[in-house]
Design a protein around this motif. Sequence first.
Motif, PDB file in Angstrom:
ATOM      1  N   LEU A 192       8.309   3.548   2.049  1.00 21.41           N
ATOM      2  CA  LEU A 192       6.914   2.425   1.783  1.00 21.41           C
ATOM      3  C   LEU A 192       7.820   2.421  -0.147  1.00 21.41           C
ATOM      4  O   LEU A 192       8.186   3.141  -0.415  1.00 21.41           O
ATOM      5  CB  LEU A 192       5.714   2.931   0.920  1.00 21.41           C
ATOM      6  N   GLY A 193       8.410   1.384  -0.524  1.00 17.61           N
ATOM      7  CA  GLY A 193       8.936   0.450  -1.736  1.00 17.61           C
ATOM      8  C   GLY A 193       7.540   0.314  -2.912  1.00 17.61           C
ATOM      9  O   GLY A 193       6.785  -0.973  -2.363  1.00 17.61           O
ATOM     10  N   CYS A 194       8.109   0.659  -4.031  1.00 19.15           N
ATOM     11  CA  CYS A 194       7.140  -0.197  -4.830  1.00 19.15           C
ATOM     12  C   CYS A 194       7.679  -0.692  -6.146  1.00 19.15           C
ATOM     13  O   CYS A 194       7.947   1.056  -6.580  1.00 19.15           O
ATOM     14  CB  CYS A 194       5.703   1.076  -4.803  1.00 19.15           C
ATOM     15  N   PRO A 195       7.471  -1.169  -7.116  1.00 20.34           N
ATOM     16  CA  PRO A 195       7.673  -1.054  -8.218  1.00 20.34           C
ATOM     17  C   PRO A 195       6.971  -0.608  -9.576  1.00 20.34           C
ATOM     18  O   PRO A 195       6.152  -0.929 -10.501  1.00 20.34           O
ATOM     19  CB  PRO A 195       7.448  -2.754  -8.408  1.00 20.34           C
ATOM     20  N   CYS A 196       5.887   0.704  -8.913  1.00 22.41           N
ATOM     21  CA  CYS A 196       4.807   1.322  -9.245  1.00 22.41           C
ATOM     22  C   CYS A 196       5.761   3.168  -9.962  1.00 22.41           C
ATOM     23  O   CYS A 196       5.882   3.207  -8.301  1.00 22.41           O
ATOM     24  CB  CYS A 196       3.848   1.381  -9.058  1.00 22.41           C
ATOM     25  N   GLY A 214       7.010  -2.794   1.195  1.00 22.59           N
ATOM     26  CA  GLY A 214       6.405  -2.583   0.323  1.00 22.59           C
ATOM     27  C   GLY A 214       5.493  -1.883  -0.336  1.00 22.59           C
ATOM     28  O   GLY A 214       4.425  -1.679   0.057  1.00 22.59           O
ATOM     29  N   ASP A 215       5.371  -2.355  -1.579  1.00 21.23           N
ATOM     30  CA  ASP A 215       4.256  -2.143  -2.748  1.00 21.23           C
ATOM     31  C   ASP A 215       2.595  -2.186  -1.487  1.00 21.23           C
ATOM     32  O   ASP A 215       1.613  -1.114  -1.796  1.00 21.23           O
ATOM     33  CB  ASP A 215       3.747  -2.461  -4.171  1.00 21.23           C
ATOM     34  N   GLY A 216       2.458  -3.593  -0.855  1.00 18.59           N
ATOM     35  CA  GLY A 216       1.527  -4.001  -0.911  1.00 18.59           C
ATOM     36  C   GLY A 216       1.001  -3.246   0.373  1.00 18.59           C
ATOM     37  O   GLY A 216      -0.803  -2.893   0.746  1.00 18.59           O
ATOM     38  N   SER A 217       1.096  -1.830   0.601  1.00 13.23           N
ATOM     39  CA  SER A 217       1.063  -1.160   2.105  1.00 13.23           C
ATOM     40  C   SER A 217       1.207   0.723   1.352  1.00 13.23           C
ATOM     41  O   SER A 217       0.687   1.246   2.238  1.00 13.23           O
ATOM     42  CB  SER A 217       2.149  -1.055   3.095  1.00 13.23           C
ATOM     43  N   LEU A 218       1.048   0.713   0.637  1.00 12.47           N
ATOM     44  CA  LEU A 218       1.090   1.787  -0.871  1.00 12.47           C
ATOM     45  C   LEU A 218      -0.750   2.318  -0.777  1.00 12.47           C
ATOM     46  O   LEU A 218      -0.970   2.414  -2.696  1.00 12.47           O
ATOM     47  CB  LEU A 218       1.553   1.901  -1.872  1.00 12.47           C
ATOM     48  N   ASP A 219      -1.059   2.781   0.292  1.00 10.44           N
ATOM     49  CA  ASP A 219      -2.248   3.758   0.152  1.00 10.44           C
ATOM     50  C   ASP A 219      -2.450   4.313   1.314  1.00 10.44           C
ATOM     51  O   ASP A 219      -1.806   3.857   2.009  1.00 10.44           O
ATOM     52  CB  ASP A 219      -3.408   2.193   0.273  1.00 10.44           C
ATOM     53  N   ALA A 220      -3.814   4.781   1.053  1.00  8.34           N
ATOM     54  CA  ALA A 220      -3.740   6.081   2.875  1.00  8.34           C
ATOM     55  C   ALA A 220      -4.300   5.427   3.946  1.00  8.34           C
ATOM     56  O   ALA A 220      -4.051   6.116   4.514  1.00  8.34           O
ATOM     57  CB  ALA A 220      -4.822   6.821   1.661  1.00  8.34           C
ATOM     58  N   GLN A 221      -4.383   4.276   3.547  1.00  7.64           N
ATOM     59  CA  GLN A 221      -5.511   3.313   4.458  1.00  7.64           C
ATOM     60  C   GLN A 221      -4.227   2.696   5.573  1.00  7.64           C
ATOM     61  O   GLN A 221      -4.782   2.231   5.857  1.00  7.64           O
ATOM     62  CB  GLN A 221      -6.450   2.154   3.742  1.00  7.64           C
ATOM     63  N   LEU A 222      -3.508   2.581   4.585  1.00  6.31           N
ATOM     64  CA  LEU A 222      -2.222   2.279   5.970  1.00  6.31           C
ATOM     65  C   LEU A 222      -2.219   3.413   6.576  1.00  6.31           C
ATOM     66  O   LEU A 222      -1.847   3.305   8.118  1.00  6.31           O
ATOM     67  CB  LEU A 222      -0.762   3.103   5.152  1.00  6.31           C
ATOM     68  N   ILE A 223      -2.725   4.458   6.381  1.00  8.45           N
ATOM     69  CA  ILE A 223      -2.635   5.393   7.316  1.00  8.45           C
ATOM     70  C   ILE A 223      -3.402   5.843   8.029  1.00  8.45           C
ATOM     71  O   ILE A 223      -3.276   6.318   9.272  1.00  8.45           O
ATOM     72  CB  ILE A 223      -2.190   7.199   6.546  1.00  8.45           C
ATOM     73  N   SER A 224      -4.266   5.586   8.333  1.00  8.23           N
ATOM     74  CA  SER A 224      -6.165   5.666   8.399  1.00  8.23           C
ATOM     75  C   SER A 224      -6.296   4.737   9.373  1.00  8.23           C
ATOM     76  O   SER A 224      -6.608   4.693  10.360  1.00  8.23           O
ATOM     77  CB  SER A 224      -6.821   5.536   7.731  1.00  8.23           C
ATOM     78  N   GLY A 225      -5.284   3.762   9.147  1.00  8.23           N
ATOM     79  CA  GLY A 225      -5.390   2.398   9.888  1.00  8.23           C
ATOM     80  C   GLY A 225      -4.057   1.968  11.260  1.00  8.23           C
ATOM     81  O   GLY A 225      -4.508   1.768  12.286  1.00  8.23           O
ATOM     82  N   ALA A 226      -3.596   2.998  11.493  1.00  9.68           N
ATOM     83  CA  ALA A 226      -2.229   2.906  11.671  1.00  9.68           C
ATOM     84  C   ALA A 226      -2.932   4.608  13.015  1.00  9.68           C
ATOM     85  O   ALA A 226      -2.329   4.611  13.873  1.00  9.68           O
ATOM     86  CB  ALA A 226      -0.694   3.148  10.973  1.00  9.68           C
ATOM     87  N   GLY A 227      -3.118   5.621  12.049  1.00  7.22           N
ATOM     88  CA  GLY A 227      -3.020   6.507  12.506  1.00  7.22           C
ATOM     89  C   GLY A 227      -1.973   7.762  12.352  1.00  7.22           C
ATOM     90  O   GLY A 227      -1.178   7.283  12.172  1.00  7.22           O
ATOM     91  N   ALA A 228      -2.596   8.720  11.781  1.00  9.63           N
ATOM     92  CA  ALA A 228      -1.785   9.410  11.203  1.00  9.63           C
ATOM     93  C   ALA A 228      -0.645   9.945  12.118  1.00  9.63           C
ATOM     94  O   ALA A 228       1.149   9.835  11.508  1.00  9.63           O
ATOM     95  CB  ALA A 228      -1.990  11.471  11.117  1.00  9.63           C
ATOM     96  N   ALA A 229       0.087  10.000  13.371  1.00  6.97           N
ATOM     97  CA  ALA A 229       0.630  10.143  14.445  1.00  6.97           C
ATOM     98  C   ALA A 229       2.235   9.127  14.202  1.00  6.97           C
ATOM     99  O   ALA A 229       2.920   9.157  13.829  1.00  6.97           O
ATOM    100  CB  ALA A 229       0.441  10.230  15.842  1.00  6.97           C
ATOM    101  N   ALA A 230       1.008   7.930  14.377  1.00  6.54           N
ATOM    102  CA  ALA A 230       1.879   6.437  14.172  1.00  6.54           C
ATOM    103  C   ALA A 230       3.272   6.652  12.077  1.00  6.54           C
ATOM    104  O   ALA A 230       3.683   5.693  12.479  1.00  6.54           O
ATOM    105  CB  ALA A 230       1.071   5.671  14.369  1.00  6.54           C
TER     106      ALA A 230
END
Length: 391
Positions: free
Chosen positions: A281-285, A259-275
């Motif tokens: 991601l859903g968001c009320p925004c 959801g919205d709490g994960s809607l940030d580019a750091q999700l990608i850097s934290g997991a790695g681009a491939a993963a």
Amino acid sequence: MSGARLGRVLVLAAAASLVLGACAGGGGGTSTGGDASTVKIGFMGDLTGENSAIVIPPRNGAKMAIAEYNAKNPKTKIELVEYDSQGKPDQATSLIAKAVGTDKIVGLIGPAFSGESKAIGAQLEENKIPSVSPSATNPGLAKNSWKYWHRVVANDDDQGPGIAEFLVKAKSPKKAFVLSDDQEYSVGLADAVAKSFQGKSVTVETDKFAKDASDYSSTVSKVKAANPDVIVFGGYYAQAGRLLKQLRDGGVTATFASGDGSLDAQLISGAGAAAAEGAVLGCPCLIPTADVTGALKTFADSYKKSANADPAIYATEGYDAATAFIKAVEGGNTTGEKINEFLKSINFEGVSKPIKFKENGEPEANSIFVYQVKGGVLKLLGPSAEAKLEG
């Protein structure tokens, strides 16, 4: 009494009078300076912690709105006072005591997260300080009978079904695995998603881990054994990135959503681009992207100039929350009680959505938008009822 001594007495008396006058001018969050008085509005949220990327954009949006207002040289100016809770409920509790007791704020933008909102709601209520959160989404916050609490964002009872219903439409899953950590927001969103899946005849398994855990091997093993069609995590990007990486490293390939709490580019850097590729991601925004026009483009251009960054999650909501307070102050309301009374009937076209509050502080508008990680970046797919997955 000699003339010299009398002179000294008169000087001291004049100085004392000035000090007393200055003290009298600072009571109740309002101070006098020149021709204008100033009221203090607080902003509370995680500004330096592990999930601060969710909070800095709405803080920047609020700062921009207030700077634009003050630049008009109004009769009553607004001072934005920031409180860095790092998203921790216990830290928020001590900060709000200072905000109310020492700083004399008359309103609060935030808290940004649900846990800290729950922790200080009663204190705000007791001190008659209205709050407008740009991003706290736990449904239970609206069920405390608080009269001074508001938010400009849809809650997880809207967000959870929006995510689940989108995944049912896009993937036709038979089995889902819903995960959370032990934070207030995470648990609330996960519960809402799970209930929605069950209502759509999707088999659901669940698991929960500690917020500060770093090894999710037990959870990964459970998910792998269940072999779900989709996985939904109801938490923030700091945990989501680690979780997604370990799921992929463990051989789990099911569609991952959050959801919205994960809607940030750091999700990608934290997991790695491939993963992270393909994550939903859903968001009320609604985050203004490069191709927006009209009011959203005007906002995006102004925000980039003000914050030296592109608008991100909840930037528009932070601006709108601040604007609600600005309109109250423009109307001559400078105490918590009067501002709160004004908010009951406020109705204006915000940047993020029309801003109008229900009796329980919830917003009237509750659209959910869907984003997907494509090519290492977050891409807006559109409203959940219309969006379609790519790839």
